[in-house]
Write a protein that holds these residues in place. Structure first.
Motif, short mmCIF file in Angstrom:
data_model
loop_
_atom_site.label_atom_id
_atom_site.label_comp_id
_atom_site.label_asym_id
_atom_site.label_seq_id
_atom_site.Cartn_x
_atom_site.Cartn_y
_atom_site.Cartn_z
N VAL A 54 6.75 7.05 1.86
CA VAL A 54 6.37 8.13 0.93
C VAL A 54 5.83 9.37 1.65
CG1 VAL A 54 5.81 6.39 -0.82
CG2 VAL A 54 3.96 7.40 0.55
N LYS A 55 5.71 9.30 2.96
CA LYS A 55 5.19 10.45 3.71
C LYS A 55 6.04 11.68 3.46
CE LYS A 55 2.82 8.04 7.48
NZ LYS A 55 2.85 7.68 8.93
N LEU A 90 0.84 -1.19 0.00
CA LEU A 90 0.00 0.00 0.00
C LEU A 90 0.88 1.24 0.00
CD1 LEU A 90 -2.85 1.29 0.33
CD2 LEU A 90 -2.44 1.21 2.80
N VAL A 91 0.55 2.19 -0.88
CA VAL A 91 1.29 3.44 -0.95
C VAL A 91 0.50 4.56 -0.27
CG1 VAL A 91 2.26 5.18 -2.49
CG2 VAL A 91 2.41 2.75 -3.08
N ALA A 92 -0.76 4.70 -0.65
CA ALA A 92 -1.59 5.78 -0.12
C ALA A 92 -3.06 5.45 -0.34
CB ALA A 92 -1.26 7.11 -0.79
N LYS A 124 -4.16 8.18 4.14
CA LYS A 124 -3.12 7.39 4.79
C LYS A 124 -1.99 7.21 3.80
CE LYS A 124 -5.54 3.14 3.52
NZ LYS A 124 -6.21 1.91 4.04
N PHE A 125 -0.78 7.07 4.35
CA PHE A 125 0.40 6.94 3.51
C PHE A 125 1.37 5.93 4.11
CE2 PHE A 125 -0.41 10.45 0.69
CZ PHE A 125 -1.20 11.31 1.44
N ALA A 126 2.08 5.24 3.24
CA ALA A 126 3.18 4.41 3.70
C ALA A 126 4.27 5.31 4.24
CB ALA A 126 3.71 3.57 2.55
N GLN A 150 -0.07 12.41 -6.39
CA GLN A 150 1.01 13.33 -6.74
C GLN A 150 2.28 12.85 -6.08
OE1 GLN A 150 1.00 16.11 -8.81
NE2 GLN A 150 3.22 16.09 -8.46
N MET A 151 3.27 12.55 -6.89
CA MET A 151 4.52 11.99 -6.39
C MET A 151 5.65 12.98 -6.65
SD MET A 151 4.08 8.04 -7.64
CE MET A 151 4.24 8.44 -9.37
N ASN A 152 6.23 13.49 -5.59
CA ASN A 152 7.33 14.44 -5.67
C ASN A 152 8.60 13.82 -5.10
OD1 ASN A 152 5.50 16.37 -6.70
ND2 ASN A 152 5.01 17.10 -4.63
N SER A 153 9.71 14.45 -5.41
CA SER A 153 11.01 13.99 -4.89
C SER A 153 11.18 12.48 -5.09
CB SER A 153 11.14 14.33 -3.40
OG SER A 153 10.99 15.72 -3.19
N LEU A 154 10.92 12.04 -6.28
CA LEU A 154 10.95 10.61 -6.56
C LEU A 154 12.36 10.05 -6.43
CD1 LEU A 154 8.37 10.57 -9.44
CD2 LEU A 154 8.24 9.14 -7.40
N LYS A 155 12.39 8.80 -5.96
CA LYS A 155 13.65 8.10 -5.74
C LYS A 155 13.66 6.82 -6.60
CE LYS A 155 13.57 9.49 -0.87
NZ LYS A 155 13.61 8.99 0.54
N PRO A 156 14.83 6.30 -6.89
CA PRO A 156 14.89 5.05 -7.65
C PRO A 156 14.08 3.93 -7.00
CG PRO A 156 17.04 6.07 -7.63
CD PRO A 156 16.17 6.89 -6.72
N GLU A 157 14.02 3.92 -5.68
CA GLU A 157 13.27 2.87 -4.99
C GLU A 157 11.75 3.02 -5.13
OE1 GLU A 157 15.73 4.76 -3.72
OE2 GLU A 157 15.31 5.30 -1.62
#
Length: 122
Positions: A63-64, A47-49, A58-60, A81-88
């Motif tokens: 990703v908070k 679960l992500v959000a 709610k958020f994992a 909306q996904m910001n500051s994305l990481k390779p993971e």
């Protein structure tokens, strides 16, 4: 009876942003909750959000502070909306909806979208 269509995935560099959308259609009486999950290669779906019909979110932990979830109830659409994305964060992202149908408004059904690929890489 209910279709979920995701869009917005793609390739983005680390630190970048993407917005995913999930549109629900069909014989919908009420959307009780909509969640985003993701599954990375070789890993379990997580679960992500999520957001409820009352607007609770709610958020994992992973990703908070970076991801937000919001909805357009008139369009039966939820956005991630996904910001500051990481390779993971690289994974296939799936939309999940808890829905009551017109024919059976007191019952709840669960539906999944087909998934959209998000790849974070330089």
């Amino acid at each position: 009876q209910v279709q979920l269509v995701e869009s917005g995935g793609g390739l983005v560099q680390p630190g970048g942003s993407l917005r995913l959308s999930c549109a629900a259609s069909g014989s919908i009486f009420r959307i009780n909750a909509m969640d985003w999950y993701r599954q990375a290669s070789g890993k379990q779906r997580e679960l992500v959000a999520g957001i409820t019909s009352g607007g609770s979110t709610k958020f994992a932990d992973s990703v908070k502070g970076r991801f937000t979830i919001f909805r357009d109830s008139a369009k039966n659409t939820v956005y991630l909306q996904m910001n500051s994305l990481k390779p993971e964060d690289t994974a296939v992202y799936y939309c999940n909806a808890d829905v009551s149908l017109m024919a059976t408004p007191l019952r709840r059904y669960n539906y999944w979208g087909q998934g959209t690929q998000v790849t974070v890489s330089s």
